[in-house]
Motif scaffolding. Structure first.
Motif, mmCIF file in Angstrom:
data_model
loop_
_atom_site.group_PDB
_atom_site.id
_atom_site.type_symbol
_atom_site.label_atom_id
_atom_site.label_comp_id
_atom_site.label_asym_id
_atom_site.label_seq_id
_atom_site.Cartn_x
_atom_site.Cartn_y
_atom_site.Cartn_z
ATOM 1 N N VAL A 114 0.849 -1.190 0.000
ATOM 2 C CA VAL A 114 0.000 0.000 0.000
ATOM 3 C C VAL A 114 0.881 1.234 0.000
ATOM 4 C CG1 VAL A 114 -1.783 1.307 1.215
ATOM 5 C CG2 VAL A 114 -1.851 -1.194 1.256
ATOM 6 N N VAL A 115 0.547 2.206 -0.851
ATOM 7 C CA VAL A 115 1.200 3.524 -0.836
ATOM 8 C C VAL A 115 0.159 4.520 -0.348
ATOM 9 C CG1 VAL A 115 2.209 5.364 -2.225
ATOM 10 C CG2 VAL A 115 2.836 2.989 -2.677
ATOM 11 N N LEU A 116 0.475 5.191 0.767
ATOM 12 C CA LEU A 116 -0.430 6.183 1.333
ATOM 13 C C LEU A 116 -0.213 7.520 0.628
ATOM 14 C CD1 LEU A 116 -2.525 6.908 3.486
ATOM 15 C CD2 LEU A 116 -0.622 7.323 5.075
ATOM 16 N N VAL A 117 -1.273 8.069 0.047
ATOM 17 C CA VAL A 117 -1.183 9.286 -0.758
ATOM 18 C C VAL A 117 -2.026 10.373 -0.098
ATOM 19 C CG1 VAL A 117 -1.593 10.324 -3.019
ATOM 20 C CG2 VAL A 117 -0.891 7.929 -2.858
ATOM 21 N N ALA A 118 -1.378 11.492 0.269
ATOM 22 C CA ALA A 118 -2.078 12.635 0.862
ATOM 23 C C ALA A 118 -2.371 13.646 -0.240
ATOM 24 C CB ALA A 118 -1.238 13.257 1.971
ATOM 25 N N ASN A 119 -3.586 13.592 -0.783
ATOM 26 C CA ASN A 119 -3.961 14.472 -1.887
ATOM 27 C C ASN A 119 -4.396 15.846 -1.365
ATOM 28 O OD1 ASN A 119 -4.439 15.160 -4.578
ATOM 29 N ND2 ASN A 119 -6.572 14.483 -4.492
ATOM 30 N N LYS A 120 -4.425 16.806 -2.257
ATOM 31 C CA LYS A 120 -4.797 18.201 -1.964
ATOM 32 C C LYS A 120 -3.820 18.836 -0.969
ATOM 33 C CE LYS A 120 -9.646 16.896 -2.676
ATOM 34 N NZ LYS A 120 -11.035 16.956 -2.181
ATOM 35 N N SER A 121 -2.546 18.404 -1.035
ATOM 36 C CA SER A 121 -1.536 18.928 -0.111
ATOM 37 C C SER A 121 -1.104 20.336 -0.446
ATOM 38 C CB SER A 121 -0.314 17.999 -0.096
ATOM 39 O OG SER A 121 -0.645 16.747 0.465
ATOM 40 N N GLU A 122 -1.532 20.840 -1.607
ATOM 41 C CA GLU A 122 -1.177 22.220 -1.964
ATOM 42 C C GLU A 122 -2.074 23.229 -1.261
ATOM 43 O OE1 GLU A 122 -4.802 21.741 -4.410
ATOM 44 O OE2 GLU A 122 -3.234 20.451 -3.589
ATOM 45 N N ALA A 123 -3.162 22.772 -0.677
ATOM 46 C CA ALA A 123 -4.130 23.679 -0.065
ATOM 47 C C ALA A 123 -3.593 24.260 1.240
ATOM 48 C CB ALA A 123 -5.443 22.949 0.191
ATOM 49 N N ARG A 124 -4.022 25.461 1.526
ATOM 50 C CA ARG A 124 -3.629 26.102 2.782
ATOM 51 C C ARG A 124 -4.261 25.338 3.960
ATOM 52 N NH1 ARG A 124 -4.716 32.388 2.939
ATOM 53 N NH2 ARG A 124 -3.221 32.177 1.219
ATOM 54 N N GLY A 125 -3.460 25.087 4.963
ATOM 55 C CA GLY A 125 -3.941 24.373 6.138
ATOM 56 C C GLY A 125 -3.939 22.870 5.998
ATOM 57 N N SER A 126 -3.245 22.347 4.978
ATOM 58 C CA SER A 126 -3.230 20.899 4.765
ATOM 59 C C SER A 126 -2.164 20.185 5.581
ATOM 60 C CB SER A 126 -3.012 20.597 3.278
ATOM 61 O OG SER A 126 -1.749 21.083 2.851
ATOM 62 N N ASP A 127 -1.289 20.929 6.261
ATOM 63 C CA ASP A 127 -0.185 20.283 6.991
ATOM 64 C C ASP A 127 -0.697 19.362 8.095
ATOM 65 O OD1 ASP A 127 1.595 21.582 5.401
ATOM 66 O OD2 ASP A 127 2.133 23.132 6.854
ATOM 67 N N SER A 128 -1.732 19.817 8.815
ATOM 68 C CA SER A 128 -2.227 18.997 9.923
ATOM 69 C C SER A 128 -2.792 17.679 9.410
ATOM 70 C CB SER A 128 -3.294 19.763 10.709
ATOM 71 O OG SER A 128 -4.391 20.103 9.855
ATOM 72 N N GLY A 129 -3.540 17.733 8.270
ATOM 73 C CA GLY A 129 -4.072 16.515 7.693
ATOM 74 C C GLY A 129 -2.974 15.592 7.199
ATOM 75 N N PHE A 130 -1.896 16.158 6.680
ATOM 76 C CA PHE A 130 -0.765 15.353 6.200
ATOM 77 C C PHE A 130 -0.122 14.603 7.357
ATOM 78 C CE2 PHE A 130 3.881 15.167 5.639
ATOM 79 C CZ PHE A 130 3.957 14.295 4.578
ATOM 80 N N TYR A 131 0.151 15.297 8.472
ATOM 81 C CA TYR A 131 0.802 14.636 9.607
ATOM 82 C C TYR A 131 -0.128 13.652 10.301
ATOM 83 C CZ TYR A 131 4.709 17.822 8.973
ATOM 84 O OH TYR A 131 5.789 18.493 8.449
ATOM 85 N N ASP A 132 -1.441 13.919 10.277
ATOM 86 C CA ASP A 132 -2.384 12.960 10.853
ATOM 87 C C ASP A 132 -2.359 11.631 10.109
ATOM 88 O OD1 ASP A 132 -3.206 14.663 12.792
ATOM 89 O OD2 ASP A 132 -5.063 15.292 11.812
ATOM 90 N N ALA A 133 -1.998 11.660 8.827
ATOM 91 C CA ALA A 133 -1.986 10.433 8.029
ATOM 92 C C ALA A 133 -0.979 9.417 8.550
ATOM 93 C CB ALA A 133 -1.694 10.768 6.566
#
Length: 473
Positions: A114-133
């Motif tokens: 499995v490759v975990l892909v954090a999409n929409k990472s260019e959006a403002r405020g996406s850092d928290s969602g990225f680290y939650d992954a």
């Protein structure tokens, strides 16, 4: 292709956008509405030197197995089992949800890479969602923007690391290269010889019709598996999905399409996109099967779909589905034949086959009708035969005289096939009435055995070199 990758995730995280990015075309429908994708759609992906098969899937949600969402989930799980690797897409902009956690657990149980892909990472405020992954326990997430194409290099590296370099970059076989010019055979056939039909070439077939006519059920019966999502609900299919299978040694590529309602009823943007996708499938296909519901045949929309297919120049076959629900079959069949001839005069001789997609009754006869119609659609007639025929037609029924001057048809040749198109050189082509064109088309159908396909005749008058010049005195 060297390996297969499935794109999975909850609804509206950008799976179809990523699919379109990887295949380099807008094949999958994309909309802000969650749950646009329902069937699994394969495609040929290219990612910076990597080539593989990619499968777009429906958003995974917890639902009862018998419901539409449950059947969509079953299709996605089948794609995961078929694939060698899964791209688990999460939305870094909106963050994780309990559904993401459940999906991560399901993928772990499968035991496949499995490759975990954090999409929409260019959006403002996406850092928290990225680290939650990271909390999903599937390794380091790969930040990307499927819409803008950012992070594709990192995605490629993550896929190679997960699948292994041997699978990602298989060694190609050495191919002998020569600069020696190999002459073609000198046995050239007569340029007037009619070419034979190539029954080994793959055939593209589109299945179209009104919603809930049984199109997806029909294709599943052909394949012998539940490849496409089906059910009692109308309008389940949205994307035009292509599937391949063999029939008597010939490759058939079938396109399942969304049900086409009357234009006045198509209001929602998503349905407009689905209908546009179905129209593209018709233009791409060679033969089109229009599926009628035999219990309520010849609705106005059915006739409009047939007319659309013929105007596009495709070969057409009618399939009267749900024949297993008909009681007095002989009487209904006679009625259908009479209505076909009366309501579709522009498709004289069109092949119509009663079938049952549910039980498989009549499918062999339908496939044979498809092959026979495609054979006519590809037909070419020699110029010598056409001109002998044209002379006979003029003797039997001469062109009418217009303003006291008779029109003379001089020469005829076939300019193309798929569909058959002919050019006739004549005098005063602009004055030839439409009724005489129909007479010639009907004669071609009868004398050269060309039923059910569109036939086009173009008339051309030779240019007068003296027209427009003043006469010298």
């Amino acid at each position: 292709m060297s390996f297969t990758v499935a794109i999975v995730g909850r609804p509206n995280v950008g799976k179809s956008t990523l699919f379109n990015r990887l295949v380099g075309k807008k094949l999958a429908l994309v909309d802000d509405t969650p749950g646009v994708t329902r069937d699994r759609r394969p495609g040929d992906a290219r990612l910076m030197g990597l080539t593989f098969t990619i499968i777009d899937t429906a958003g995974l949600e917890e639902a009862d197995a018998e419901s539409l969402l449950g059947r969509m989930r079953a299709q996605t799980e089948a794609a995961i089992d078929e694939a060698d690797l899964s791209l688990f897409v999460v939305d870094a902009k909106s963050g994780l949800t309990p559904v993401d956690t459940d999906l991560a657990e399901m993928l772990r149980r499968r035991g496949k890479p499995v490759v975990l892909v954090a999409n929409k990472s260019e959006a403002r405020g996406s850092d928290s969602g990225f680290y939650d992954a990271y909390t999903l326990g599937l390794g380091e997430p790969t930040p990307i923007s499927a819409e803008h194409g950012q992070g594709m290099l990192d995605l490629r590296d993550a896929i190679v690391a997960a699948i292994g370099e041997d699978r990602a970059y298989p060694e190609k076989e050495d191919v002998a290269v020569t600069d020696v010019d190999i002459p073609q055979s000198s046995d050239e056939g007569d340029e007037d010889e009619e070419p034979t039909y190539d029954d080994t070439k793959p055939l593209r077939v589109a299945i179209v019709g009104r919603p809930n006519a049984g199109k997806s059920t029909l294709i599943n019966r052909f394949l012998g598996e539940d490849r496409l999502l089906t059910g009692p609900e109308a309008g389940i299919t949205r994307d035009s999905i292509s599937v391949e299978w063999d029939w008597r040694g010939r490759t058939i590529k079938m396109f399942d399409t969304a049900g086409m309602r009357r234009k006045a009823r198509v209001i929602e943007k998503l349905e407009k996109l689905s209908v546009a996708d179905a129209l593209r499938a018709i233009r791409f296909a060679e033969t089109v099967v229009i599926v009628f519901d035999a219990t309520i045949p010849f609705e106005k929309q059915d006739l409009q779909i047939v007319d659309l297919v013929l105007r596009e120049g495709r070969a057409a076959v009618l399939a009267f589905n749900k024949w297993d629900m008909i009681e007095d079959r002989q009487a209904v069949l006679a009625d259908l034949r009479e209505k076909t001839d009366r309501l579709l005069p522009q498709a004289r001789g069109i092949r119509a086959v009663p079938i049952s997609g549910q039980t498989g009754w009549g499918l062999d006869k339908l496939m044979q009708s498809i092959i026979d119609t495609d054979r006519v659609w590809n037909k070419r007639i020699s110029t010598a035969r056409l001109n002998r025929w044209l002379e006979t037609q003029q003797i039997q029924h001469p062109p009418p005289a217009v303003s006291g001057r008779r029109i003379k048809l001089k020469y005829m040749t076939q300019v193309k096939a798929r569909p058959p198109a002919f050019m006739i050189s004549c005098t005063r082509s602009d004055a030839l009435p439409e009724s005489y064109t129909r007479y010639l088309i009907n004669g071609l159908r009868a004398d050269f055995d060309m039923p059910s396909v569109p036939i086009r005749i173009h008339f051309r008058s030779p240019e007068n070199p003296f027209e427009g010049k003043k006469r010298r005195t």
